[in-house]
Design a protein around this motif. Sequence first.
Motif, PDB file in Angstrom:
ATOM      1  N   PRO A   2       0.817  -1.211   0.000  1.00 39.02           N
ATOM      2  CA  PRO A   2       0.000   0.000   0.000  1.00 39.02           C
ATOM      3  C   PRO A   2       0.850   1.261   0.000  1.00 39.02           C
ATOM      4  N   ALA A   3       0.433   2.250  -0.763  1.00 43.06           N
ATOM      5  CA  ALA A   3       1.093   3.555  -0.779  1.00 43.06           C
ATOM      6  C   ALA A   3       0.099   4.606  -0.300  1.00 43.06           C
ATOM      7  N   TYR A   4       0.538   5.450   0.602  1.00 45.90           N
ATOM      8  CA  TYR A   4      -0.324   6.456   1.211  1.00 45.90           C
ATOM      9  C   TYR A   4       0.362   7.819   1.176  1.00 45.90           C
ATOM     10  N   ASN A   5      -0.442   8.838   1.411  1.00 48.20           N
ATOM     11  CA  ASN A   5       0.111  10.173   1.591  1.00 48.20           C
ATOM     12  C   ASN A   5       0.651  10.282   3.010  1.00 48.20           C
ATOM     13  N   LEU A   6       1.965  10.335   3.144  1.00 49.71           N
ATOM     14  CA  LEU A   6       2.610  10.368   4.457  1.00 49.71           C
ATOM     15  C   LEU A   6       3.170  11.751   4.788  1.00 49.71           C
ATOM     16  N   ALA A   7       2.798  12.755   4.008  1.00 48.35           N
ATOM     17  CA  ALA A   7       3.269  14.108   4.309  1.00 48.35           C
ATOM     18  C   ALA A   7       2.642  14.591   5.620  1.00 48.35           C
ATOM     19  N   VAL A   8       3.432  15.306   6.417  1.00 50.30           N
ATOM     20  CA  VAL A   8       2.984  15.782   7.724  1.00 50.30           C
ATOM     21  C   VAL A   8       2.510  17.229   7.614  1.00 50.30           C
ATOM     22  N   HIS A 100       5.135   5.981   0.656  1.00 48.69           N
ATOM     23  CA  HIS A 100       4.562   7.298   0.384  1.00 48.69           C
ATOM     24  C   HIS A 100       4.200   7.467  -1.079  1.00 48.69           C
ATOM     25  N   GLN A 101       3.035   8.058  -1.274  1.00 50.98           N
ATOM     26  CA  GLN A 101       2.640   8.502  -2.609  1.00 50.98           C
ATOM     27  C   GLN A 101       1.861   9.805  -2.450  1.00 50.98           C
ATOM     28  N   ALA A 102       2.407  10.875  -2.979  1.00 55.00           N
ATOM     29  CA  ALA A 102       1.760  12.183  -2.854  1.00 55.00           C
ATOM     30  C   ALA A 102       0.351  12.126  -3.436  1.00 55.00           C
ATOM     31  N   GLY A 103      -0.601  12.699  -2.707  1.00 61.42           N
ATOM     32  CA  GLY A 103      -1.977  12.753  -3.180  1.00 61.42           C
ATOM     33  C   GLY A 103      -2.806  11.518  -2.894  1.00 61.42           C
ATOM     34  N   ALA A 104      -2.185  10.474  -2.369  1.00 62.08           N
ATOM     35  CA  ALA A 104      -2.931   9.255  -2.034  1.00 62.08           C
ATOM     36  C   ALA A 104      -3.725   9.468  -0.740  1.00 62.08           C
ATOM     37  N   ALA A 105      -4.486   8.459  -0.372  1.00 58.75           N
ATOM     38  CA  ALA A 105      -5.254   8.528   0.872  1.00 58.75           C
ATOM     39  C   ALA A 105      -4.319   8.441   2.075  1.00 58.75           C
ATOM     40  N   ARG A 106      -4.822   8.886   3.215  1.00 60.75           N
ATOM     41  CA  ARG A 106      -4.079   8.765   4.471  1.00 60.75           C
ATOM     42  C   ARG A 106      -4.246   7.348   5.032  1.00 60.75           C
ATOM     43  N   PRO A 107      -3.216   6.803   5.663  1.00 64.72           N
ATOM     44  CA  PRO A 107      -3.401   5.514   6.325  1.00 64.72           C
ATOM     45  C   PRO A 107      -4.220   5.665   7.601  1.00 64.72           C
ATOM     46  N   THR A 108      -4.796   4.581   8.058  1.00 65.21           N
ATOM     47  CA  THR A 108      -5.573   4.591   9.297  1.00 65.21           C
ATOM     48  C   THR A 108      -4.695   5.045  10.460  1.00 65.21           C
ATOM     49  N   GLY A 109      -5.203   5.993  11.237  1.00 62.37           N
ATOM     50  CA  GLY A 109      -4.477   6.450  12.415  1.00 62.37           C
ATOM     51  C   GLY A 109      -3.385   7.462  12.132  1.00 62.37           C
ATOM     52  N   TRP A 110      -3.373   8.027  10.921  1.00 65.75           N
ATOM     53  CA  TRP A 110      -2.270   8.912  10.554  1.00 65.75           C
ATOM     54  C   TRP A 110      -2.147  10.116  11.483  1.00 65.75           C
TER      55      TRP A 110
END
Length: 216
Positions: A2-8, A100-110
């Motif tokens: 899975p790839a998510y938006n991990l930007a803070v 990480h993938q910019a613009g993707a959904a946030r992971p659960t609990g982000w």
Amino acid sequence: MPAYNLAVQELSHPYPAPGNGTVSGHPVELMYHHIVPKSPRVGLIWLWNAVLEDKVLTAATPVLNAILENVDKYGTTLVPADRQQVKDLAIGIKNKTITHQAGAARPTGWDNFAQVYIWLPGNLFTGPKNRADDPGDQFDAAVRFVIGAGSAQYTTLQTVNGKIDQYAKDRKKTGYAEEAYTSLGTVARSYLNRTPFSTTQWTWDSGKNKPKVKGS
């Protein structure tokens, strides 16, 4: 994988409200101050997002390990299920099963994870709002009069801040990011409490009509 938006992004703290106090007889509302700034421009948020952009998120492994081991000891208001999400994300990011993938959904609990990262207790001290000596988005050197200029905590935080600055000036030298996160991991592992407010460490700046750290 899975790839998510991990930007803070900026988030509020995950701790009980710090309450109120007095400085030289003046009532003050308290808040948690960062020592190394959390800023998206020069601080902890910037560092995280920079290593994402530079594809060197592995640099953050020391702080991920420290959070994984110690989040239950930080005194947050996060319930056990929320803290488990923080641990799961730390493990997944560290093991690269979460990427990480910019613009993707946030992971659960982000948001829970990001709050803990942004507000590590060893990088916080409790003091009045509206300080006369508030450094804004810079390293809060006035804290040397609170935790001790020669203390291991202060010098380690100085190192974190200095390495972030060096990385910002030369993004090709990702070793600076690794060194910043190694020292931040030490902070996250060694200092599990927010530095409390002590009225004796503060004074009133009559010229600015605001509180400030005594000695600053």
